[in-house]
Design a protein around this motif. Structure first.
Motif, PDB file in Angstrom:
ATOM      1  N   LYS A  23      34.904  19.327  32.631  1.00 23.62           N
ATOM      2  CA  LYS A  23      35.525  18.044  32.294  1.00 23.62           C
ATOM      3  C   LYS A  23      34.690  17.322  31.253  1.00 23.62           C
ATOM      4  O   LYS A  23      33.471  17.296  31.319  1.00 23.62           O
ATOM      5  N   VAL A  24      35.397  16.738  30.290  1.00 21.97           N
ATOM      6  CA  VAL A  24      34.740  15.953  29.254  1.00 21.97           C
ATOM      7  C   VAL A  24      35.629  14.751  28.946  1.00 21.97           C
ATOM      8  O   VAL A  24      36.852  14.838  29.006  1.00 21.97           O
ATOM      9  N   SER A  25      34.997  13.626  28.687  1.00 16.88           N
ATOM     10  CA  SER A  25      35.739  12.448  28.250  1.00 16.88           C
ATOM     11  C   SER A  25      35.098  11.942  26.968  1.00 16.88           C
ATOM     12  O   SER A  25      33.883  12.066  26.768  1.00 16.88           O
ATOM     13  N   PHE A  26      35.925  11.401  26.109  1.00 18.30           N
ATOM     14  CA  PHE A  26      35.442  10.884  24.834  1.00 18.30           C
ATOM     15  C   PHE A  26      36.460   9.871  24.326  1.00 18.30           C
ATOM     16  O   PHE A  26      37.522   9.694  24.910  1.00 18.30           O
ATOM     17  N   LYS A  27      36.107   9.196  23.251  1.00 15.04           N
ATOM     18  CA  LYS A  27      37.014   8.244  22.639  1.00 15.04           C
ATOM     19  C   LYS A  27      37.392   8.726  21.252  1.00 15.04           C
ATOM     20  O   LYS A  27      36.578   9.302  20.541  1.00 15.04           O
ATOM     21  N   ILE A  28      38.644   8.474  20.900  1.00 13.55           N
ATOM     22  CA  ILE A  28      39.135   8.727  19.555  1.00 13.55           C
ATOM     23  C   ILE A  28      39.395   7.363  18.936  1.00 13.55           C
ATOM     24  O   ILE A  28      40.023   6.508  19.552  1.00 13.55           O
ATOM     25  N   TYR A  29      38.895   7.169  17.710  1.00  4.47           N
ATOM     26  CA  TYR A  29      39.092   5.881  17.059  1.00  4.47           C
ATOM     27  C   TYR A  29      39.708   6.056  15.675  1.00  4.47           C
ATOM     28  O   TYR A  29      39.682   7.121  15.085  1.00  4.47           O
ATOM     29  N   ASP A  30      40.298   4.969  15.210  1.00  2.03           N
ATOM     30  CA  ASP A  30      40.766   4.894  13.828  1.00  2.03           C
ATOM     31  C   ASP A  30      40.348   3.535  13.285  1.00  2.03           C
ATOM     32  O   ASP A  30      39.433   2.917  13.819  1.00  2.03           O
ATOM     33  N   ALA A  31      40.992   3.065  12.254  1.00  2.00           N
ATOM     34  CA  ALA A  31      40.549   1.855  11.572  1.00  2.00           C
ATOM     35  C   ALA A  31      40.607   0.598  12.443  1.00  2.00           C
ATOM     36  O   ALA A  31      39.876  -0.344  12.192  1.00  2.00           O
ATOM     37  N   HIS A  32      41.458   0.582  13.474  1.00  2.00           N
ATOM     38  CA  HIS A  32      41.651  -0.661  14.219  1.00  2.00           C
ATOM     39  C   HIS A  32      41.601  -0.517  15.732  1.00  2.00           C
ATOM     40  O   HIS A  32      41.898  -1.486  16.431  1.00  2.00           O
ATOM     41  N   GLY A  33      41.278   0.631  16.285  1.00  2.71           N
ATOM     42  CA  GLY A  33      41.262   0.762  17.734  1.00  2.71           C
ATOM     43  C   GLY A  33      40.648   2.059  18.204  1.00  2.71           C
ATOM     44  O   GLY A  33      40.388   2.962  17.417  1.00  2.71           O
ATOM     45  N   ALA A  34      40.407   2.104  19.507  1.00  2.00           N
ATOM     46  CA  ALA A  34      39.839   3.306  20.130  1.00  2.00           C
ATOM     47  C   ALA A  34      40.559   3.569  21.448  1.00  2.00           C
ATOM     48  O   ALA A  34      40.889   2.636  22.181  1.00  2.00           O
ATOM     49  N   ILE A  35      40.797   4.850  21.743  1.00  2.47           N
ATOM     50  CA  ILE A  35      41.501   5.277  22.953  1.00  2.47           C
ATOM     51  C   ILE A  35      40.653   6.316  23.671  1.00  2.47           C
ATOM     52  O   ILE A  35      40.122   7.235  23.050  1.00  2.47           O
ATOM     53  N   GLY A  36      40.555   6.195  24.990  1.00  2.00           N
ATOM     54  CA  GLY A  36      39.849   7.173  25.791  1.00  2.00           C
ATOM     55  C   GLY A  36      40.683   8.430  25.991  1.00  2.00           C
ATOM     56  O   GLY A  36      41.901   8.364  26.124  1.00  2.00           O
ATOM     57  N   VAL A  37      40.003   9.576  26.000  1.00  2.00           N
ATOM     58  CA  VAL A  37      40.665  10.864  26.208  1.00  2.00           C
ATOM     59  C   VAL A  37      39.857  11.635  27.245  1.00  2.00           C
ATOM     60  O   VAL A  37      38.623  11.646  27.194  1.00  2.00           O
ATOM     61  N   THR A  38      40.544  12.255  28.198  1.00  2.00           N
ATOM     62  CA  THR A  38      39.890  13.158  29.143  1.00  2.00           C
ATOM     63  C   THR A  38      40.461  14.546  28.924  1.00  2.00           C
ATOM     64  O   THR A  38      41.639  14.707  28.596  1.00  2.00           O
ATOM     65  N   TYR A  39      39.610  15.550  29.111  1.00  2.00           N
ATOM     66  CA  TYR A  39      40.028  16.936  28.887  1.00  2.00           C
ATOM     67  C   TYR A  39      39.228  17.825  29.816  1.00  2.00           C
ATOM     68  O   TYR A  39      38.041  17.586  30.058  1.00  2.00           O
ATOM     69  N   GLU A  40      39.870  18.840  30.359  1.00  2.00           N
ATOM     70  CA  GLU A  40      39.171  19.820  31.180  1.00  2.00           C
ATOM     71  C   GLU A  40      39.420  21.186  30.576  1.00  2.00           C
ATOM     72  O   GLU A  40      40.546  21.670  30.515  1.00  2.00           O
TER      73      GLU A  40
END
Length: 168
Positions: A79-96
């Motif tokens: 399991k890994v979690s990380f954030k993806i961002y762009d110019a105006h925001g960030a979203i959490g992502v989880t992946y196994e």
């Protein structure tokens, strides 16, 4: 109306109803298999003129840059979690699972999965961007906007790894 015309009329009605039911089922099946592409900003603020946000449980693809310092790996599993961002925001992502070799912080990625609660995407597949020569138009546009704001501006304002949007 004679019996022959009556039977033809019933047959035509049955064929038309069957056709309508078939078309409806095909369109419904196609609708449930579409994965719409979103950027983090579009998830947070909505997409298009109507500002439509994805619903919990909706299948989608999200593209952006992996936020430096946001990758958290579980030592006991894949399991890994990380954030993806762009110019105006960030979203959490989880992946196994096993991440691509080119996956790293600051790298462009596209995650395909299901929208969860609290603006967290539960990815079933993570693709790492590896070459500048070909990029889908939506991803290219989002990546160009990413360079307008540094990742550090998100790290200072984000509380936990699953937070949806930095406070500005």
């Amino acid at each position: 109306m004679n019996p022959r015309r009556k039977s033809r009329l019933y047959l035509a009605i049955v064929v038309l109803l069957g056709l309508v039911v078939t078309i409806t089922l095909v369109l419904y099946a196609l609708r449930s298999n579409i994965d719409l592409f979103y950027t983090p900003t579009e998830i947070l603020q909505g997409k298009g003129e109507n500002h439509e946000k994805p619903e919990v449980g909706q299948r989608l693809r999200i593209g952006g840059m992996v936020m430096p310092g946001s990758v958290k790996r579980d030592q006991q599993s894949l399991k890994v979690s990380f954030k993806i961002y762009d110019a105006h925001g960030a979203i959490g992502v989880t992946y196994e699972g096993i991440l691509p070799d080119l996956f790293r912080e600051g790298q462009g990625v596209v995650a395909q999965g299901v929208m969860g609660e609290d603006n967290v995407v539960h990815a079933k597949e993570v693709l790492a961007k590896h070459d500048e020569k070909y990029t889908p138009p939506e991803v290219k546009e989002a990546m160009e906007q990413n360079h307008n704001r540094p990742a550090e501006s998100y790290q200072q304002n984000s509380g936990n790894a699953n937070a949806g949007s930095p406070q500005s």
